[in-house]
Write an enzyme that holds these catalytic residues in place. Structure first.
Site, PDB file in Angstrom:
ATOM      1  N   LYS A 170       0.840  -1.200   0.000  1.00 14.14           N
ATOM      2  CA  LYS A 170       0.000   0.000   0.000  1.00 14.14           C
ATOM      3  C   LYS A 170       0.873   1.247   0.000  1.00 14.14           C
ATOM      4  O   LYS A 170       1.871   1.311   0.729  1.00 14.14           O
ATOM      5  CB  LYS A 170      -0.907   0.003   1.240  1.00 14.14           C
ATOM      6  N   ASP A 204      -0.321  -0.324  -4.609  1.00 14.89           N
ATOM      7  CA  ASP A 204      -1.725   0.086  -4.671  1.00 14.89           C
ATOM      8  C   ASP A 204      -1.907   1.390  -3.902  1.00 14.89           C
ATOM      9  O   ASP A 204      -1.662   1.441  -2.697  1.00 14.89           O
ATOM     10  CB  ASP A 204      -2.587  -1.022  -4.046  1.00 14.89           C
ATOM     11  N   GLU A 230      -1.567   0.301  -8.987  1.00 19.96           N
ATOM     12  CA  GLU A 230      -3.025   0.154  -8.870  1.00 19.96           C
ATOM     13  C   GLU A 230      -3.686   1.418  -8.319  1.00 19.96           C
ATOM     14  O   GLU A 230      -3.225   2.001  -7.344  1.00 19.96           O
ATOM     15  CB  GLU A 230      -3.311  -1.037  -7.951  1.00 19.96           C
ATOM     16  N   GLU A 256     -11.519  -2.406  -9.188  1.00 16.44           N
ATOM     17  CA  GLU A 256     -12.279  -2.857  -8.016  1.00 16.44           C
ATOM     18  C   GLU A 256     -13.442  -1.915  -7.721  1.00 16.44           C
ATOM     19  O   GLU A 256     -14.391  -2.313  -7.053  1.00 16.44           O
ATOM     20  CB  GLU A 256     -11.353  -2.969  -6.799  1.00 16.44           C
ATOM     21  N   ASP A 279     -14.019  -7.024  -9.232  1.00 19.27           N
ATOM     22  CA  ASP A 279     -14.199  -7.795  -7.999  1.00 19.27           C
ATOM     23  C   ASP A 279     -15.535  -8.517  -8.132  1.00 19.27           C
ATOM     24  O   ASP A 279     -16.562  -7.856  -8.376  1.00 19.27           O
ATOM     25  CB  ASP A 279     -14.199  -6.838  -6.796  1.00 19.27           C
ATOM     26  N   HIS A 306      -9.826  -8.397  -8.464  1.00 15.95           N
ATOM     27  CA  HIS A 306      -9.595  -7.898  -7.105  1.00 15.95           C
ATOM     28  C   HIS A 306     -10.321  -8.818  -6.123  1.00 15.95           C
ATOM     29  O   HIS A 306     -11.456  -9.232  -6.387  1.00 15.95           O
ATOM     30  CB  HIS A 306     -10.150  -6.479  -6.983  1.00 15.95           C
ATOM     31  N   GLU A 331      -5.366 -12.415  -6.210  1.00 19.48           N
ATOM     32  CA  GLU A 331      -5.051 -11.521  -5.093  1.00 19.48           C
ATOM     33  C   GLU A 331      -5.380 -12.265  -3.802  1.00 19.48           C
ATOM     34  O   GLU A 331      -6.538 -12.620  -3.555  1.00 19.48           O
ATOM     35  CB  GLU A 331      -5.854 -10.223  -5.181  1.00 19.48           C
TER      36      GLU A 331
END
Ligand SMILES: [Mg+2]
Length: 382
Positions: A170, A204, A230, A256, A279, A306, A331
């Protein structure tokens, strides 16, 4: 054969330690599951993205009375009729998470009724195991950057020790901390130095940047051989995505936060991303996710779904991934989540750098009724 019962099943558990991405702190996990039972007693499970509130009321009070009595094997027809009805009801907005939860439950049910894993019904299995990337490296409560960086690096080493050769971290610290894009890149650099060049890294940003910062970060992630970048910006900024993606040497990924084929088509038209990430719990279920994957393949885009949910979402994603062309990745969320660990009798786990696709009919999982009761919140049957 007809649908007899449709129920929203809300589950929730507080976490011992909160963690954050660029959007929010996460201190609990809660899900609205969907349980659909056919007239012969066969049960299918689905999962809606997002909070219980809203999903539960729509499933129980609006979808269930309409769905009862219909043939559960007509999954795609029901998907399309449900989208049409919800658009008529809400005009500017179709609650895609509700469509998703119902659609996944119907695919599970259809697979169980046919005695086939969903992957076979979605077009056929290309693989029995899917390469997985470990999602984690979230932010934790912390006063100094070097401590946070050390925690993230330690976590990355742990994932590599557990067999993973692909990791996602992240970035986007600025919303919660007095640090910015330099520290974001420094987190990725520290992981790269710790795990070496043979581990695939992804980053991400969860909508953290504007286009200028996204380009600045993208240049540096490319230098660190990041595999994809991402959600650098808010998902509705298709034109900005297109500009950054055209200029960047690292492929952009997003999806997502997009639902149904129309939104992914719009992204593709804008050149927004090279990698789409529907997702299954929010894009419109397995029906929509498969359509998105097919359209992506036809336009030279890669589809890497996702996943951030319970074993229901995980199993549904694995069934879809078992059918995709190329070399897709799963993922695989490694954050703390008691519900993910205990909801099914046979937990889904990695075997080295891959996760086996469940073999049984439907999604291939057995939801444990005792675990459902343990985590359940709200009125039973509601
Ligand atoms: Mg993400």
């Amino acid at each position: 054969m007809e649908i007899r019962h449709v129920d929203a099943v809300a589950v929730r558990r507080d976490l011992d330690e909160r963690f954050a991405n660029a959007q929010k702190w996460i201190d609990s996990r809660e899900y609205c599951l969907v349980r659909v039972e056919s007239s012969d007693g066969t049960v299918g499970w689905g999962e809606c993205w997002g909070p219980v509130a809203g999903n539960r009321e729509l499933v129980d009070e609006w979808v269930a009375p309409w769905l009862r009595g219909q043939d559960p094997r007509e999954v795609e027809r029901i998907h399309d009729d449900l989208v049409f009805r919800l658009r008529s009801a809400f005009h500017s907005y179709v609650p895609a998470s509700v469509v998703s939860g119902v659609d996944i439950a119907l695919w599970d049910l259809r697979g169980k009724l046919a005695g086939e894993p969903v992957g076979r019904l979605l077009g056929g299995r290309r693989r029995d195991s899917v390469r997985a990337y470990a999602t984690g490296h979230f932010f934790t409560d912390c006063d100094d950057f070097s401590t946070l960086r050390e925690r993230v690096v330690e976590e990355a080493r742990g994932h590599v020790d557990a067999g993973f050769d692909a990791l996602k971290n992240k970035i986007g610290l600025a919303r919660h901390f007095p640090w910015g894009r330099e520290e974001d890149v420094e987190l990725v650099r520290a992981i790269r130095e710790a795990v070496g060049d043979d581990v695939r890294l992804m980053s991400d940003a969860n909508h953290a940047y504007d286009a200028a910062d996204a380009r600045w970060v993208a240049d540096r992630l490319a230098d660190l051989d990041v595999h994809f970048f991402e959600e650098p910006m808010p998902p509705e900024q298709f034109d900005a995505y297109g500009r950054v993606n055209a200029a960047a040497d690292v492929p952009l990924a997003a999806g997502e936060s997009w639902a149904f084929t129309e939104e992914f088509d719009r992204a593709a038209d804008a050149g927004a991303v090279d990698i789409v990430q529907p997702d299954v719990t929010s894009a419109g279920g397995l029906t929509s996710a498969r359509r998105v994957a097919d359209a992506a393949a036809a336009r030279g885009l890669r589809c890497l779904p996702h996943v951030f949910g319970t074993p229901v979402a995980l199993a549904a994603s694995l069934q879809l991934l078992s059918t995709l062309p190329g070399e897709p990745m799963l993922e695989f969320d490694r954050t703390s989540n008691p519900i993910r660990r205990r909801l099914v009798s046979d937990p889904i786990d990695n075997d080295g750098n891959g996760v086996p696709v469940p073999e049984g009919p439907g999604l291939g999982i057995e939801v444990d009724p005792d675990a459902v009761e343990e985590f359940r919140v709200g009125e039973a049957g509601r």
